[in-house]
Design a protein around this motif. Structure first.
Motif, PDB file in Angstrom:
ATOM      1  N   VAL A 124       1.336  -1.541  -0.462  1.00  0.00           N
ATOM      2  CA  VAL A 124      -0.403   0.040   0.000  1.00  0.00           C
ATOM      3  C   VAL A 124       1.336   1.066  -0.198  1.00  0.00           C
ATOM      4  O   VAL A 124       0.994   2.514  -0.548  1.00  0.00           O
ATOM      5  CB  VAL A 124      -0.813  -0.235   1.254  1.00  0.00           C
ATOM      6  N   ASP A 183     -14.595  -0.346  -4.893  1.00  0.00           N
ATOM      7  CA  ASP A 183     -13.334  -0.327  -3.500  1.00  0.00           C
ATOM      8  C   ASP A 183     -12.572  -0.409  -4.264  1.00  0.00           C
ATOM      9  O   ASP A 183     -11.454   0.504  -3.619  1.00  0.00           O
ATOM     10  CB  ASP A 183     -14.159  -1.512  -3.133  1.00  0.00           C
ATOM     11  N   ARG A 186     -10.658   2.969  -2.053  1.00  0.00           N
ATOM     12  CA  ARG A 186     -10.819   2.767  -1.163  1.00  0.00           C
ATOM     13  C   ARG A 186      -9.478   1.918  -0.206  1.00  0.00           C
ATOM     14  O   ARG A 186      -9.209   1.712   0.721  1.00  0.00           O
ATOM     15  CB  ARG A 186     -12.255   2.599  -0.542  1.00  0.00           C
ATOM     16  N   TYR A 187      -9.576   0.464  -0.670  1.00  0.00           N
ATOM     17  CA  TYR A 187      -8.832  -0.141  -0.619  1.00  0.00           C
ATOM     18  C   TYR A 187      -7.978  -1.521  -1.212  1.00  0.00           C
ATOM     19  O   TYR A 187      -8.106  -1.854  -2.132  1.00  0.00           O
ATOM     20  CB  TYR A 187      -9.908  -1.607   0.023  1.00  0.00           C
ATOM     21  N   SER A 219      -9.104  -3.175  -6.194  1.00  0.00           N
ATOM     22  CA  SER A 219      -9.371  -3.168  -4.902  1.00  0.00           C
ATOM     23  C   SER A 219      -9.036  -5.077  -4.457  1.00  0.00           C
ATOM     24  O   SER A 219      -9.026  -6.532  -4.924  1.00  0.00           O
ATOM     25  CB  SER A 219     -10.514  -3.633  -5.004  1.00  0.00           C
ATOM     26  N   VAL A 256      -4.898  -8.369   4.988  1.00  0.00           N
ATOM     27  CA  VAL A 256      -4.955  -7.399   4.681  1.00  0.00           C
ATOM     28  C   VAL A 256      -5.632  -6.300   5.866  1.00  0.00           C
ATOM     29  O   VAL A 256      -5.674  -5.085   5.972  1.00  0.00           O
ATOM     30  CB  VAL A 256      -5.885  -7.428   3.272  1.00  0.00           C
ATOM     31  N   TYR A 260      -5.848  -2.469   6.658  1.00  0.00           N
ATOM     32  CA  TYR A 260      -6.509  -1.597   6.831  1.00  0.00           C
ATOM     33  C   TYR A 260      -8.200  -2.772   7.710  1.00  0.00           C
ATOM     34  O   TYR A 260      -8.544  -3.147   7.371  1.00  0.00           O
ATOM     35  CB  TYR A 260      -7.703  -2.686   4.998  1.00  0.00           C
ATOM     36  N   LEU A 263     -11.480  -3.499   7.567  1.00  0.00           N
ATOM     37  CA  LEU A 263     -12.263  -5.285   6.935  1.00  0.00           C
ATOM     38  C   LEU A 263     -12.763  -6.198   8.073  1.00  0.00           C
ATOM     39  O   LEU A 263     -12.881  -6.990   7.461  1.00  0.00           O
ATOM     40  CB  LEU A 263     -11.116  -5.002   6.212  1.00  0.00           C
ATOM     41  N   TRP A 269     -17.237  -6.733   5.009  1.00  0.00           N
ATOM     42  CA  TRP A 269     -16.337  -7.691   4.239  1.00  0.00           C
ATOM     43  C   TRP A 269     -17.058  -8.095   2.916  1.00  0.00           C
ATOM     44  O   TRP A 269     -16.811  -8.558   2.100  1.00  0.00           O
ATOM     45  CB  TRP A 269     -15.976  -8.833   5.628  1.00  0.00           C
TER      46      TRP A 269
END
Length: 359
Positions: A124, A183, A186-187, A219, A256, A260, A263, A269
């Protein structure tokens, strides 16, 4: 092969010999070559056409991050040539799943899922670095991230339904458009692009990834869906035991969540996984249905055992029936099952060979 070997040796700064074809694709040739010191390297040479040039850029940029896969030893943009460390002959995850050892297959799956999750989480902070590497190796070519493939799939899917004489349920276009944009920003997480079982080596040192041609950020749910469906866009598709499938998905998610934390919320999720399932079910339908309609055929030309295209499509559509948050798409797969798959003379998708004796 000799021409590629000579060019790779010049690029590496030492002569190479005894090339062995490892199999490639229409875009590339992959060779294992011996070095002057008795070791070996892997050479990948790309043809001169637009998609192959982008594949070269993805592979070179993805390997240059050094997060997974073999070490990149040398690269030449003009020749579209890569030389990388040789990871040896460890079994792939596909070898384990199609084999006879359930414990080895289970360990391989969990190693694969956890490794992909760690890769996504650790990547990331390095997105800008990857973008710079893409520009360095791509020389102005658009990256895979710049291609709105999910949105392109929406129009193509609606067209395919019409081609099959089916009327799309009301709201399908809007539902699919919303799903494809939810997504990614955002992720995001890094992926080699093709995380199918035959591109994952299970080595004594852990998971090592192959094939970074479509490397980029997407994503994390799109990668996580490979754990659940399983292997969303691959040929090596069979059913997993339910408990093991949950554990595999949990292994990816646990990694992950480090990057994040939100999540960890089950509702969030599940919603993301449902959206990813829709995206990949649309994608597999687009890739398989036209070939499956006139006659059935195997998902791979040489590997055995493999399912047929009709088996995989029916499994994908049946699995999507429970996506209650996407009523128009659920209605669509019901329509596909009733109007197209009802007459298919193909058995249900079997379990992976490695787990058949254990259920």
């Amino acid at each position: 092969m000799d021409e590629i070997t000579r060019a790779a040796g010049a690029l590496l700064g030492q002569p190479l010999r005894d090339p062995v074809d490892l199999g490639g694709s229409p875009r590339s040739t992959v060779l294992r070559c011996r070095t002057a010191t008795g070791g070996s390297v892997v050479v990948k040479a790309f043809v001169d056409e637009p998609e192959a040039r982008r594949a070269y850029a993805g592979e070179a940029a993805g390997l240059s991050l050094g997060l997974a896969g073999p070490e990149l030893l040398a690269a030449d943009h003009e020749q579209r040539l890569l030389v990388m460390a040789d990871l040896g002959d460890a079994p792939t995850l596909a070898d384990l799943l199609l084999g006879t050892d359930p414990k080895a297959a289970e360990r391989g799956l969990l190693e694969w899922a956890g490794g992909l999750g760690r890769l996504a989480a650790r990547s990331v902070p390095r997105r800008a670095e990857f973008a710079a590497l893409w520009q360095q190796h791509g020389r102005g070519l658009p990256s895979w991230e710049d291609e709105p493939w999910q949105q392109q799939n929406v129009g193509a899917f609606l067209g395919l339904l019409a081609e099959c004489g089916l009327t799309a349920p009301p709201g399908l276009a809007e539902e699919l458009t919303a799903v494809g944009t939810a997504d990614g920003e955002r992720y995001p997480g890094f992926t080699p692009g093709d995380t199918c079982p035959d591109n994952n080596l299970i080595t004594p040192d852990g998971l090592r990834l192959l094939d970074f041609e479509a490397a980029g950020y997407q994503s994390v749910f799109l990668t996580a869906a490979y754990c659940r469906m399983p292997f969303s866009s691959c040929w090596c598709v069979h059913r997993l035991p339910d408990d093991l499938a949950r554990r595999v998905e949990g292994a990816y998610r646990a990694e992950v969540v480090v990057q994040y934390p939100d999540l960890a919320e089950d509702a969030l999720w599940q919603a993301g996984m449902d959206r990813a399932t829709v995206v990949w079910t649309v994608d597999s339908t687009l890739h398989l249905l036209r070939r499956a309609l006139p006659e059935d055929g195997p998902m791979h030309r040489t590997r055995q055992p493999v399912p047929t295209r009709r088996q995989v499509l029916r499994h994908r559509w049946t699995s999507a029936l429970g996506l209650t948050g996407h009523p128009a798409f659920a209605a669509t797969v019901r329509l596909l099952l009733a109007e197209l798959a009802a007459g298919w003379d193909a058995p249900e998708l079997p379990g992976y060979p490695a787990f058949r004796a254990t259920g």
